[in-house]
Design a protein around this motif. Structure first.
Motif, PDB file in Angstrom:
ATOM      1  N   GLU A   5       0.831  -1.198   0.000  1.00 54.25           N
ATOM      2  CA  GLU A   5       0.000   0.000   0.000  1.00 54.25           C
ATOM      3  C   GLU A   5       0.862   1.243   0.000  1.00 54.25           C
ATOM      4  OE1 GLU A   5      -3.575  -0.108   2.736  1.00 54.25           O
ATOM      5  OE2 GLU A   5      -2.381  -1.771   3.495  1.00 54.25           O
ATOM      6  N   ASP A   6       0.554   2.168  -0.828  1.00 53.08           N
ATOM      7  CA  ASP A   6       1.215   3.467  -0.759  1.00 53.08           C
ATOM      8  C   ASP A   6       0.321   4.383   0.064  1.00 53.08           C
ATOM      9  OD1 ASP A   6       2.684   3.631  -4.071  1.00 53.08           O
ATOM     10  OD2 ASP A   6       2.858   2.209  -2.421  1.00 53.08           O
ATOM     11  N   PRO A 114      11.650   2.086  20.034  1.00 56.02           N
ATOM     12  CA  PRO A 114      12.655   3.053  20.499  1.00 56.02           C
ATOM     13  C   PRO A 114      12.371   3.516  21.936  1.00 56.02           C
ATOM     14  CG  PRO A 114      11.101   4.112  19.029  1.00 56.02           C
ATOM     15  CD  PRO A 114      10.780   2.673  18.980  1.00 56.02           C
ATOM     16  N   TYR A 139      23.416  11.299  31.137  1.00 53.76           N
ATOM     17  CA  TYR A 139      23.879   9.982  30.705  1.00 53.76           C
ATOM     18  C   TYR A 139      24.951   9.431  31.642  1.00 53.76           C
ATOM     19  CZ  TYR A 139      21.602  11.641  26.490  1.00 53.76           C
ATOM     20  OH  TYR A 139      20.684  12.137  25.605  1.00 53.76           O
ATOM     21  N   THR A 209       7.774   6.338  15.898  1.00 51.76           N
ATOM     22  CA  THR A 209       7.330   5.100  15.260  1.00 51.76           C
ATOM     23  C   THR A 209       6.317   4.437  16.193  1.00 51.76           C
ATOM     24  OG1 THR A 209       8.987   3.759  16.347  1.00 51.76           O
ATOM     25  CG2 THR A 209       9.609   4.765  14.264  1.00 51.76           C
ATOM     26  N   ASP A 210       5.816   3.285  15.778  1.00 51.44           N
ATOM     27  CA  ASP A 210       4.921   2.542  16.669  1.00 51.44           C
ATOM     28  C   ASP A 210       5.675   2.202  17.944  1.00 51.44           C
ATOM     29  OD1 ASP A 210       2.446   2.237  15.306  1.00 51.44           O
ATOM     30  OD2 ASP A 210       3.521   1.041  13.822  1.00 51.44           O
ATOM     31  N   ARG A 232       1.196   5.507  16.993  1.00 49.75           N
ATOM     32  CA  ARG A 232       2.326   6.252  16.433  1.00 49.75           C
ATOM     33  C   ARG A 232       1.902   7.697  16.187  1.00 49.75           C
ATOM     34  NH1 ARG A 232       3.212   5.331  10.612  1.00 49.75           N
ATOM     35  NH2 ARG A 232       2.295   3.330  11.127  1.00 49.75           N
TER      36      ARG A 232
ATOM     37  N   LYS B 210      21.502   7.728  24.185  1.00 45.27           N
ATOM     38  CA  LYS B 210      21.715   9.031  23.571  1.00 45.27           C
ATOM     39  C   LYS B 210      20.950   9.071  22.245  1.00 45.27           C
ATOM     40  CE  LYS B 210      26.135   9.628  25.764  1.00 45.27           C
ATOM     41  NZ  LYS B 210      27.578   9.534  25.708  1.00 45.27           N
ATOM     42  N   PRO B 211      20.609  10.276  21.769  1.00 43.59           N
ATOM     43  CA  PRO B 211      19.783  10.365  20.551  1.00 43.59           C
ATOM     44  C   PRO B 211      20.342   9.567  19.378  1.00 43.59           C
ATOM     45  CG  PRO B 211      19.963  12.500  21.578  1.00 43.59           C
ATOM     46  CD  PRO B 211      20.834  11.583  22.377  1.00 43.59           C
ATOM     47  N   ILE B 214      19.557   5.672  19.428  1.00 40.18           N
ATOM     48  CA  ILE B 214      18.201   5.154  19.259  1.00 40.18           C
ATOM     49  C   ILE B 214      17.974   4.824  17.785  1.00 40.18           C
ATOM     50  CG2 ILE B 214      15.749   5.701  19.468  1.00 40.18           C
ATOM     51  CD1 ILE B 214      16.412   7.442  21.835  1.00 40.18           C
ATOM     52  N   VAL B 215      17.536   3.606  17.532  1.00 33.20           N
ATOM     53  CA  VAL B 215      17.271   3.180  16.148  1.00 33.20           C
ATOM     54  C   VAL B 215      15.768   3.209  15.920  1.00 33.20           C
ATOM     55  CG1 VAL B 215      17.556   1.349  14.468  1.00 33.20           C
ATOM     56  CG2 VAL B 215      19.282   1.697  16.251  1.00 33.20           C
ATOM     57  N   PHE B 216      15.348   3.986  14.922  1.00 31.31           N
ATOM     58  CA  PHE B 216      13.926   4.023  14.576  1.00 31.31           C
ATOM     59  C   PHE B 216      13.692   3.075  13.415  1.00 31.31           C
ATOM     60  CE2 PHE B 216      14.604   8.173  16.563  1.00 31.31           C
ATOM     61  CZ  PHE B 216      13.624   8.117  17.532  1.00 31.31           C
ATOM     62  N   LYS B 217      12.838   2.083  13.663  1.00 34.39           N
ATOM     63  CA  LYS B 217      12.542   1.137  12.583  1.00 34.39           C
ATOM     64  C   LYS B 217      11.437   1.716  11.706  1.00 34.39           C
ATOM     65  CE  LYS B 217      13.676  -2.701  15.525  1.00 34.39           C
ATOM     66  NZ  LYS B 217      13.064  -3.265  16.722  1.00 34.39           N
ATOM     67  N   PRO B 219       8.116   1.625   9.638  1.00 32.44           N
ATOM     68  CA  PRO B 219       6.914   0.800   9.691  1.00 32.44           C
ATOM     69  C   PRO B 219       6.932  -0.185   8.529  1.00 32.44           C
ATOM     70  CG  PRO B 219       6.366   3.113   9.921  1.00 32.44           C
ATOM     71  CD  PRO B 219       7.819   3.055   9.580  1.00 32.44           C
ATOM     72  N   ASN B 221       4.645  -2.152   6.700  1.00 31.34           N
ATOM     73  CA  ASN B 221       3.771  -2.303   5.533  1.00 31.34           C
ATOM     74  C   ASN B 221       3.568  -0.995   4.772  1.00 31.34           C
ATOM     75  OD1 ASN B 221       2.452  -1.097   7.541  1.00 31.34           O
ATOM     76  ND2 ASN B 221       0.578  -2.318   7.422  1.00 31.34           N
ATOM     77  N   VAL B 222       4.445  -0.032   4.983  1.00 27.61           N
ATOM     78  CA  VAL B 222       4.273   1.260   4.325  1.00 27.61           C
ATOM     79  C   VAL B 222       5.529   1.575   3.531  1.00 27.61           C
ATOM     80  CG1 VAL B 222       3.948   3.727   4.665  1.00 27.61           C
ATOM     81  CG2 VAL B 222       2.739   2.101   6.122  1.00 27.61           C
ATOM     82  N   VAL B 223       5.365   1.945   2.272  1.00 24.08           N
ATOM     83  CA  VAL B 223       6.491   2.370   1.459  1.00 24.08           C
ATOM     84  C   VAL B 223       6.510   3.891   1.444  1.00 24.08           C
ATOM     85  CG1 VAL B 223       7.512   2.357  -0.842  1.00 24.08           C
ATOM     86  CG2 VAL B 223       6.333   0.335   0.027  1.00 24.08           C
TER      87      VAL B 223
END
Lengths: 302, 231
Positions: A5-6, A114, A139, A209-210, A232, B210-211, B214-217, B219, B221-223
């Motif tokens: 889906e786009d 995250p 930190y 993100t989610d 999200r 630290k910023p 952080i890895v943002f994956k 989503p 099912n979305v292109v």
């Protein structure tokens, strides 16, 4: 590729409207599609009548139970009459062990991956100018705390009486409740992040993100305005554990603190702990010059 | 008398030096052992008879407990009087106490554990009316309601009045339960070891990321399309 889906925002809305028409026509029930459709037409929390609120809570419970595979309870407890919540934190007792941070994450279903933390523990060197919160070390790593020559200041939402974050929200998705808690309607938030820019304490966090919460670690006792799982693209923050405090319990961070540095109570009750410490101890608030009137009081008890 | 005082002073110095050493435990142990060995000198007075209850001490003609120089010993004055016998069985407690501020400020065993400080024999010292040798901990931890406050006042509050006042109001120490209802008071010894009351250091939980860590994956099912180039 046709099977992927786009999704753009405009396309999504078009699709949702078309879907609404077809669903209304076929009158089918169940499934994720109907849930998200209902969510799309849901009113603002303050404008919902009793019936719609109950329907919404039931729907959310169903959605979360399906998603995480356990029974969720989503409540919408009203504020207790005659309460104005206040928080006290004893910086002469805080040892900087960060147990409050992780207790908060577990209680409030914060994203693990995250990573989102509602509480930030800042470390300052003793005997130096320390009011520059942005330059503090958050930190720090140590074998054992407290380290000699340092003190710690945990910062989370200050629940301001004149909250700058609520003023800037273009859709009024965040507001101050009668018991003084600043809350967010996650279904109404559009994710513009104006409130994050307005908050002088860096207390608001955004779900880019989610949110990644393992199903076995979720807390199923939730409040609509508090710790229910977030979608999200919305902003979230500390709510003084609204799901606990509106039932009379202490917030999770106050219960877990091993040094007993965290105090919580009703500012309108003259016999409460929070009133005692404001009257008897040396109290200050962060960035008082901004006139945000926080209800989060730091004090020194030595 | 003078020798005894000198011994006492040397013990104090030993304490000061050993507390500065990194390996505190072994040093503190040896200081007490040395001290006990130093005091066990042969009697210089023929009138004294060795005490049966307190090894290393003597009983004089009047039946009073005395040391080798004939100085009358009151349990409250000599901080080693209990340790002499109890060191073997309660080594950990004695060492912990020896390193604490309670030891430097001469808060002795009998302050909490009771006993008759005027007693010169073991029987008199274990005055039952003032003694609660074993059950302080259990009674404090099991107590509920107002008894907790009484116990906290009896054992700690009489000296630490300011802390007791704050604790009673809910400002010092920990409380759990309900902010508008029943609260559970955490009694002093749930957080403080009474033999070495200073709050223990702890291992902190891991620091936040630290910023850039952080890895943002994306989503799944979305292109995501670049609007301008259309790719």
């Amino acid at each position: 590729m046709d099977d992927k889906e786009d999704i753009t925002r405009r396309g999504f809305i078009k699709g949702a409207v078309a879907g609404a028409a077809s669903l209304a026509a076929t009158n089918c029930s169940g499934g994720g599609g109907l849930g998200s459709l209902e969510a799309f037409f849901q009113s603002h929390f303050k404008e919902m009548d009793k019936e719609e609120l109950q329907r919404t809570l039931k729907r959310l419970e169903r959605e979360y139970s399906e998603k995480y595979g356990k029974d969720f309870v989503v409540k919408a407890d009203k504020p207790i009459e005659g309460t104005l919540f206040g928080y006290g934190l004893d910086i002469s007792r805080c040892i900087g062990c960060r147990r409050c941070v992780y207790a908060c994450v577990e209680e409030n279903n914060q994203s693990r991956d995250p990573q989102i933390h509602w509480i930030t523990v800042l470390r300052f060197k003793k005997g130096e100018k320390w009011l520059e919160l942005e330059e503090a070390d958050k930190y720090y790593e140590a074998e054992k705390v407290p380290e000699d020559g340092y003190f710690y200041v945990p910062v989370s939402c200050q629940q301001c009486e004149k909250a700058p974050c609520t003023k800037v929200c273009p859709v009024q998705a965040t507001w101050k409740e009668p018991d003084g808690i600043i809350v967010i309607d996650y279904n109404w938030c559009i994710g513009c992040r104006y409130c994050m820019a307005a908050c002088p304490y860096g207390a608001r966090h955004f779900n880019l993100t989610d949110p990644g919460v393992p199903a076995e670690e979720t807390n199923p006792n939730t409040h609509y305005l508090g710790n229910r799982p977030r979608p999200r693209g919305v902003v979230e923050k500390c709510t003084f554990c609204i799901q606990r405090t509106r039932n009379g319990r202490y917030p999770a961070c106050a219960e877990v603190c091993p040094a007993g540095a965290r105090k919580f109570g009703n500012l309108l009750d003259p016999n409460s702990e929070i009133r005692y410490l404001i009257e008897k101890k040396r109290v200050f608030r962060l960035k008082e010059d901004l006139n945000t009137l926080p209800k989060f009081f730091y004090f020194i008890s030595l | 008398m003078i020798a005894f005082r000198f011994a006492y002073l040397s013990f104090a110095f030993l304490l000061v030096f050993t507390s500065a050493l990194p390996c505190g435990y072994s040093a503190a142990e040896s200081s007490i052992v040395d001290e006990i060995a130093e005091e066990q000198l042969p009697a210089s007075d023929d009138n004294l008879t060795p005490s049966k209850d307190h090894p290393g001490l003597f009983v004089n003609g009047q039946g009073e407990l005395v040391d080798d120089l004939g100085t009358i010993i009151r349990l409250s004055e000599n901080k080693n009087i209990c340790i002499k016998c109890h060191y073997g069985k309660h080594e950990k407690i004695v060492v912990a106490w020896d390193k604490s501020k309670h030891s430097r400020k001469k808060v002795l065993c009998i302050k909490c554990h009771g006993g008759n400080s005027e007693g010169s024999t073991l029987k008199e010292a274990k005055d039952e009316t003032k003694t609660n040798f074993k059950h302080i901990k259990e009674s404090m931890l099991k107590a509920t309601g107002d008894v907790v406050k009484e116990l906290a006042f009896d054992y700690c509050g009489q000296c630490h009045g300011d802390k007791y006042r704050d604790w009673e109001a809910g400002i010092h120490g920990k409380r759990t339960g309900f902010w508008n209802g029943e609260k559970e008071y955490w009694v002093c010894i749930r957080c403080h070891d009474p033999h070495n009351p200073k709050f223990k250091k702890r291992v902190p939980k891991p620091r936040p990321l630290k910023p850039d860590e952080i890895v943002f994956k994306k989503p799944q099912n979305v292109v995501v399309k670049n609007i301008k180039s259309g790719k």
